[in-house]
Motif scaffolding. Structure first.
Motif, mmCIF file in Angstrom:
data_model
loop_
_atom_site.group_PDB
_atom_site.id
_atom_site.type_symbol
_atom_site.label_atom_id
_atom_site.label_comp_id
_atom_site.label_asym_id
_atom_site.label_seq_id
_atom_site.Cartn_x
_atom_site.Cartn_y
_atom_site.Cartn_z
ATOM 1 N N TYR A 27 26.174 -0.326 55.304
ATOM 2 C CA TYR A 27 27.448 0.383 55.272
ATOM 3 C C TYR A 27 28.351 -0.323 54.270
ATOM 4 C CZ TYR A 27 26.733 3.259 59.485
ATOM 5 O OH TYR A 27 26.293 4.170 60.398
ATOM 6 N N PHE A 28 28.995 0.457 53.417
ATOM 7 C CA PHE A 28 29.991 -0.105 52.509
ATOM 8 C C PHE A 28 31.324 0.585 52.747
ATOM 9 C CE2 PHE A 28 28.493 3.613 50.188
ATOM 10 C CZ PHE A 28 29.629 4.086 49.520
ATOM 11 N N ASP A 29 32.414 -0.069 52.373
ATOM 12 C CA ASP A 29 33.701 0.593 52.548
ATOM 13 C C ASP A 29 34.128 1.225 51.232
ATOM 14 O OD1 ASP A 29 36.242 -0.743 51.322
ATOM 15 O OD2 ASP A 29 35.090 -2.458 52.053
ATOM 16 N N ASP A 30 34.688 2.418 51.339
ATOM 17 C CA ASP A 30 35.016 3.198 50.151
ATOM 18 C C ASP A 30 36.397 2.874 49.599
ATOM 19 O OD1 ASP A 30 36.708 4.395 51.975
ATOM 20 O OD2 ASP A 30 35.709 6.329 51.979
ATOM 21 N N LEU A 35 29.704 -4.311 50.593
ATOM 22 C CA LEU A 35 28.805 -4.057 51.721
ATOM 23 C C LEU A 35 29.394 -4.765 52.939
ATOM 24 C CD1 LEU A 35 25.217 -4.548 50.229
ATOM 25 C CD2 LEU A 35 26.540 -2.438 50.452
ATOM 26 N N ARG A 36 29.677 -4.019 53.995
ATOM 27 C CA ARG A 36 30.329 -4.597 55.170
ATOM 28 C C ARG A 36 29.362 -4.859 56.323
ATOM 29 N NH1 ARG A 36 34.801 -6.726 53.056
ATOM 30 N NH2 ARG A 36 36.125 -5.166 52.041
ATOM 31 N N TYR A 37 28.289 -4.075 56.407
ATOM 32 C CA TYR A 37 27.353 -4.256 57.515
ATOM 33 C C TYR A 37 25.929 -3.964 57.062
ATOM 34 C CZ TYR A 37 31.632 -3.980 60.226
ATOM 35 O OH TYR A 37 32.906 -4.201 60.699
ATOM 36 N N ILE A 38 25.016 -4.705 57.649
ATOM 37 C CA ILE A 38 23.596 -4.435 57.510
ATOM 38 C C ILE A 38 23.174 -3.665 58.747
ATOM 39 C CG2 ILE A 38 21.309 -5.477 57.282
ATOM 40 C CD1 ILE A 38 22.897 -8.083 56.425
ATOM 41 N N VAL A 39 22.558 -2.519 58.559
ATOM 42 C CA VAL A 39 22.042 -1.745 59.685
ATOM 43 C C VAL A 39 20.616 -2.207 59.932
ATOM 44 C CG1 VAL A 39 21.545 0.547 60.593
ATOM 45 C CG2 VAL A 39 23.485 0.220 59.038
ATOM 46 N N VAL A 40 20.390 -2.755 61.127
ATOM 47 C CA VAL A 40 19.099 -3.348 61.461
ATOM 48 C C VAL A 40 18.367 -2.492 62.490
ATOM 49 C CG1 VAL A 40 17.932 -5.403 62.353
ATOM 50 C CG2 VAL A 40 20.050 -5.640 61.029
ATOM 51 N N ASN A 41 17.147 -2.152 62.180
ATOM 52 C CA ASN A 41 16.286 -1.465 63.136
ATOM 53 C C ASN A 41 15.548 -2.537 63.937
ATOM 54 O OD1 ASN A 41 14.234 -0.056 64.506
ATOM 55 N ND2 ASN A 41 14.160 1.513 62.903
#
Length: 267
Positions: A27-30, A35-41
């Protein structure tokens, strides 16, 4: 050093006491383009649940072995706030996530990461009251690195976007379309997005170019289109991006000189 976001996909996330999953997207902020967060599965460990990991917690990026080491325990991650990554992540949800881990609010300061320009620095320092009051969407809120969930945060205040979603967005120059977003180029230490890598194969076969977020005029989220303050001819004549090579400062300088724009590192 500048790196491709696509190259980070699939990296293993390693906590202090074991593996927790793999990088799925970011996720990045517009507003600030970072890049603000890593989405982890988390796979079988948490029955496929996706969790968010902040760069605040990243201790080491091992590119050779495709691993991201974080300063978290598996228990911390398991008990972290549930966030439905299939829905927009509001600022209120971000606040709850930050409060749980004890991170500064990055949006509460003129600096990229709250108390500083780098997430490692900002995680260890509370942001000031004046900076907190100045933040977009948060009014009159004194804050420290550890605090309860704040009041007066608009739950509809959403500025996070998925790299996975924006990849394939069309790029519109001032006089026509020039291609689509293929990748994001991020700076190692700050996690700032410095460029969008653009594939122009439907317009200039075989050529890839890079565009700075500074040159974006607007983004039409409904139409999945990025409008840039550049002409088709300007993009056509710009230095070509070779994703098989590391991006050098020499190449960046040529790019900024071509567009007659001030370099970000000289600000």
């Amino acid at each position: 050093m500048l790196r491709s976001v696509n190259d980070l996909k699939g990296f293993e996330i390693v906590a202090t006491d074991g593996e927790i999953g793999n990088v799925e997207q970011f996720y990045f902020d517009d507003e600030r383009w970072a890049l603000r967060y890593i989405v982890v599965n988390t796979g079988n460990w948490l029955s496929g649940r996706q969790v968010l990991i902040s760069p605040f917690s990243v201790m080491h990026v091992d590119r050779e072995n495709k691993r991201l080491q974080v300063t978290l325990t598996k228990s911390q991650v398991e008990k972290s706030p549930n966030i439905d990554t299939h829905k927009p992540v509001s600022r209120q949800m971000e606040a709850a996530h930050s409060d749980y881990y004890g991170y500064s609010y990055y949006w509460g300061s003129p600096f990229l990461w709250g108390a500083g320009e780098y997430p490692v620095m900002a995680a260890r320092q509370p942001i000031s009251m004046a900076a907190a009051v100045a933040t977009s969407g948060v009014r009159g809120r004194p804050t420290t690195a550890l605090t309860s969930v704040p009041v007066n945060i608009n739950p509809e205040d959403v500025h996070l976007r998925s790299t996975q979603e924006v990849t394939s967005y069309h790029i519109a120059a001032t006089d026509g379309e020039i291609g689509h977003v293929e990748d994001f180029i991020v700076e190692d230490d700050s996690w700032a997005i410095r460029y969008l890598a653009i594939d122009t194969r439907n317009w200039l076969p075989g050529k890839k170019v890079m565009i700075s977020p500074q040159w974006i005029a607007s983004i039409d989220w409904a139409q999945a289109k990025v409008h840039v303050n550049l002409s088709c001819e300007g993009v056509k004549e710009s230095p070509e991006y070779d994703n098989s090579k590391l991006i050098s400062r020499e190449y960046e300088t040529q790019l900024y000189q071509h567009y007659r724009q001030p370099c970000y590192w000289a600000e």
